[in-house]
Design an enzyme around this catalytic site. Structure first.
Site, PDB file in Angstrom:
ATOM      1  N   HIS A 171       0.773  -1.155   0.094  1.00 35.35           N
ATOM      2  CA  HIS A 171       0.022  -0.015  -0.175  1.00 35.35           C
ATOM      3  C   HIS A 171       1.034   1.127  -0.068  1.00 35.35           C
ATOM      4  O   HIS A 171       1.946   1.015   0.690  1.00 35.35           O
ATOM      5  CB  HIS A 171      -0.744  -0.080   1.478  1.00 35.35           C
ATOM      6  CG  HIS A 171      -1.838   0.866   1.279  1.00 35.35           C
ATOM      7  ND1 HIS A 171      -1.579   2.216   1.809  1.00 35.35           N
ATOM      8  CD2 HIS A 171      -3.306   0.930   1.284  1.00 35.35           C
ATOM      9  CE1 HIS A 171      -2.873   2.931   1.790  1.00 35.35           C
ATOM     10  NE2 HIS A 171      -3.838   1.972   1.358  1.00 35.35           N
ATOM     11  N   ASP A 248       3.232  -4.416   7.851  1.00 35.23           N
ATOM     12  CA  ASP A 248       1.984  -3.671   7.855  1.00 35.23           C
ATOM     13  C   ASP A 248       0.927  -4.802   7.651  1.00 35.23           C
ATOM     14  O   ASP A 248       0.294  -5.519   6.981  1.00 35.23           O
ATOM     15  CB  ASP A 248       1.869  -2.878   6.315  1.00 35.23           C
ATOM     16  CG  ASP A 248       0.499  -2.458   6.054  1.00 35.23           C
ATOM     17  OD1 ASP A 248      -0.427  -2.532   6.708  1.00 35.23           O
ATOM     18  OD2 ASP A 248       0.628  -1.617   4.961  1.00 35.23           O
ATOM     19  N   GLN A 251      -4.495  -5.407   7.042  1.00 36.17           N
ATOM     20  CA  GLN A 251      -5.227  -6.526   6.469  1.00 36.17           C
ATOM     21  C   GLN A 251      -5.069  -7.937   6.981  1.00 36.17           C
ATOM     22  O   GLN A 251      -5.664  -9.103   6.654  1.00 36.17           O
ATOM     23  CB  GLN A 251      -5.122  -6.755   4.995  1.00 36.17           C
ATOM     24  CG  GLN A 251      -5.461  -5.469   4.112  1.00 36.17           C
ATOM     25  CD  GLN A 251      -6.766  -4.798   4.285  1.00 36.17           C
ATOM     26  OE1 GLN A 251      -7.697  -5.348   4.799  1.00 36.17           O
ATOM     27  NE2 GLN A 251      -6.787  -3.673   3.955  1.00 36.17           N
ATOM     28  N   LYS A 274     -10.474  -0.647  10.391  1.00 39.73           N
ATOM     29  CA  LYS A 274     -10.553  -1.716   9.451  1.00 39.73           C
ATOM     30  C   LYS A 274     -11.106  -3.135  10.266  1.00 39.73           C
ATOM     31  O   LYS A 274     -10.958  -4.405   9.600  1.00 39.73           O
ATOM     32  CB  LYS A 274      -9.287  -2.060   8.727  1.00 39.73           C
ATOM     33  CG  LYS A 274      -8.775  -0.840   7.709  1.00 39.73           C
ATOM     34  CD  LYS A 274      -7.704  -1.492   6.949  1.00 39.73           C
ATOM     35  CE  LYS A 274      -7.147   0.057   6.273  1.00 39.73           C
ATOM     36  NZ  LYS A 274      -8.077   0.436   5.169  1.00 39.73           N
ATOM     37  N   CYS A 413      -4.571   2.534  -3.717  1.00 43.32           N
ATOM     38  CA  CYS A 413      -3.495   2.947  -3.135  1.00 43.32           C
ATOM     39  C   CYS A 413      -2.228   1.937  -3.243  1.00 43.32           C
ATOM     40  O   CYS A 413      -1.431   1.724  -2.262  1.00 43.32           O
ATOM     41  CB  CYS A 413      -3.727   3.214  -1.802  1.00 43.32           C
ATOM     42  SG  CYS A 413      -4.783   4.600  -1.460  1.00 43.32           S
TER      43      CYS A 413
HETATM   44  C1  LIG Z   1      -2.238  -2.769   3.791  1.00 44.46           C
HETATM   45  C2  LIG Z   1      -2.734  -1.515   4.270  1.00 44.46           C
HETATM   46  N1  LIG Z   1      -1.786  -0.747   4.544  1.00 44.46           N
HETATM   47  C3  LIG Z   1      -2.084   0.571   4.954  1.00 44.46           C
HETATM   48  C4  LIG Z   1      -3.354   0.952   4.840  1.00 44.46           C
HETATM   49  C5  LIG Z   1      -3.471   2.676   5.087  1.00 44.46           C
HETATM   50  O1  LIG Z   1      -4.564   2.487   6.388  1.00 44.46           O
HETATM   51  P1  LIG Z   1      -4.867   3.715   6.968  1.00 44.46           P
HETATM   52  O2  LIG Z   1      -5.697   4.571   5.970  1.00 44.46           O
HETATM   53  O3  LIG Z   1      -5.924   3.365   7.876  1.00 44.46           O
HETATM   54  O4  LIG Z   1      -3.706   4.470   7.681  1.00 44.46           O
HETATM   55  C6  LIG Z   1      -4.317   0.506   4.287  1.00 44.46           C
HETATM   56  C7  LIG Z   1      -5.655   0.907   4.191  1.00 44.46           C
HETATM   57  O5  LIG Z   1      -6.270   0.338   2.869  1.00 44.46           O
HETATM   58  C8  LIG Z   1      -3.988  -0.982   3.808  1.00 44.46           C
HETATM   59  O6  LIG Z   1      -4.989  -1.821   3.290  1.00 44.46           O
END
Ligand SMILES: Cc1ncc(COP(=O)(O)O)c(C=O)c1O
Length: 456
Positions: A171, A248, A251, A274, A413
């Site tokens: 992401h 990260d 998910q 999430k 993203c």
């Molecule tokens: C794998 C992953 N990393 C980071 C993020 C960013 O999360 P946030 O917008 O809650 O900071 C997301 C959001 O879709 C994501 O799916």
């Protein structure tokens, strides 16, 4: 398309739509077994390990209809999730009965709010198996957590010629902060390309590691493809190369059991929204020894021990990284969400999503021109990314929306991943514990009807 145009489009479309599935767990027809294989309804039904109907009753928003009395089918859970009554009630109760600022007063309400806030930290510690509560830093989300590490740990530990290793499936939240760090410090960001076979990808990852790698930062589950990375093995390989690791887990934590000590990672990040919690709250886990050695990222109230005209002495963990008034009520909401999910059980949640993904793979396989992206479903969490040849993804997403199906369209993203896949965008259906097999069937039928309509 504005809402008036959508309304007109819906009027046109409603005459030609395919059958609309009602929300139910069981019913006639076939369900999917392993990828591509089709199983009888009863067989798959027997695998469903919890009562989805009663879970759905906990989520007020799932009872609402949209457009012309269409039931809402929410398949946008990788983006953000809905809230059970217990989370809404916990937050409302906090505002109604216990609200005050934390750690700043000796009055009754402040003491109660502080106790609730620290209890939420303990709940999160237990959720991810961390050793100590002060290894849990509350942030505003995954993005903020990764930026914190890139700024604080990165500026202190990464220098000219050093390397930061990512995967191509990250992401933007787990790319841009490292690119910014590399630009500040004269370092290099490398990307590990993927074949979506965990064993082969682990080998490629190993090959990219070297004595120059200062940190390897990668997702546990891809937000586009649902690909489940072999996290434990990747962490072990990075550690052997002398590199730190950041996972990260945006998910992962919401869907599967997570244990940072089992993985052995140095840092881990995820977001409350999430996992049935509110927006504005996220978590950074870091090993105590690393967090202790890191300089504060944001300066301000609460993060200091003392301040004079000449400077300041930072406070202890976790306050050192929680400058300013924190997201107090959001932390209580996150803890309520964690309690709700833990009570159901993460094993059962991930098993339920696995069944939905299997079904989606099998049913999408029946639709000509649909290409499921990424790995076989054996290597997936509850996310299915796909493309459709010869039809505008945008038009498809609008038509699906008019039928009540909330899916996501775009690069999610993850532009480097789409460039790697040779695509501009993709459609994504992402599941959670409240989704049903009937919704998956209804979705594929609505997709087929939309394709028929658009192709004329
Ligand atoms: C794998 C992953 N990393 C980071 C993020 C960013 O999360 P946030 O917008 O809650 O900071 C997301 C959001 O879709 C994501 O799916």
């Amino acid at each position: 398309m504005d809402s008036a145009q959508r309304y007109n489009e819906e009027k046109k479309y409603s005459g030609s739509s395919g059958p609309r599935a009602t929300i139910r767990l069981s019913g006639g027809g076939r369900y999917a077994g392993s990828c591509g294989q089709v199983m009888m309804n009863a067989e798959l039904q027997a695998q469903v390990t919890f009562d989805v109907a009663s879970i759905r009753a906990d989520f007020p928003i799932l009872a609402r209809t949209i457009y012309r009395q269409r039931p809402l089918v929410y398949f946008d859970n990788a983006s953000t999730t809905q809230h059970p009554q217990t989370v809404l009630a916990a937050m409302e109760r906090m505002y109604r009965e216990r609200y005050a600022n934390v750690h700043r007063g000796i009055h009754y309400l402040s003491e109660q709010a502080s106790a609730a806030y620290e209890a939420a930290r303990e709940t999160v510690r237990a959720l991810i198996g961390a050793e100590r509560a002060h290894e849990i830093i509350f942030t505003s989300g995954t993005t903020a957590s990764i930026n914190l590490v890139a700024r604080s740990w990165g500026d202190a530990n990464v220098g000219p010629g050093d390397e930061i290793l990512l995967t191509i499936a990250e992401h933007h939240s787990n790319i841009v902060p490292w690119q910014q760090l590399a630009a500040r410090r004269g370092a290099l960001v490398r990307f590990c390309e993927l074949s979506f076979d965990p064993e082969a990808d682990l080998e490629s990852f190993r090959r990219q590691l070297s004595s120059k790698t200062r940190i390897a930062a990668f997702s546990a589950v891809s937000n586009v493809l649902g690909y489940r990375f072999p996290v434990k093995e990747m962490v072990a390989a990075a550690r052997q190369a002398g590199a730190r690791t950041l996972i990260d887990a945006a998910q992962h934590v919401p869907h599967e059991p997570t244990n940072v000590r089992d993985w052995g990672c140095d840092f881990l990040a995820f977001s409350g929204h999430k996992m049935l919690g509110p927006t504005g709250i996220g978590v950074l886990y870091g090993k105590e020894s690393l967090l202790d050695a890191m300089p504060p990222f944001l300066g301000g109230g609460s993060m200091i021990q003392s301040v004079t005209r000449d400077g300041f002495v930072p406070g202890e963990l976790p306050a050192k990284f929680e400058a300013g008034t924190p997201p107090i009520v959001e932390a209580i909401g996150l803890a309520a969400a964690a309690d709700y999910l833990s009570e159901i059980g993460f094993e059962r949640i991930s098993e339920h999503e696995r069944i939905l993904v299997q079904r989606m793979h099998a049913r999408l396989g029946e639709v000509a021109a649909v290409h499921i992206l990424g790995p076989a479903c054996a290597h997936k969490g509850g996310i299915v990314g796909f493309g459709v040849t010869g039809t505008s993804h945008f038009d498809l997403a609008v038509h699906l929306d008019l039928q009540g199906y909330a899916v996501r369209l775009g690069h999610h993203c993850a532009m480097p991943l789409h460039q790697f896949l040779g695509r501009h965008d993709s459609l994504r259906a992402s599941f959670y514990l409240y989704n049903t097999l009937a919704e998956v069937d209804g979705f594929v039928e609505a997709l087929q009807a939309a394709l028929q309509h658009l192709r004329g």
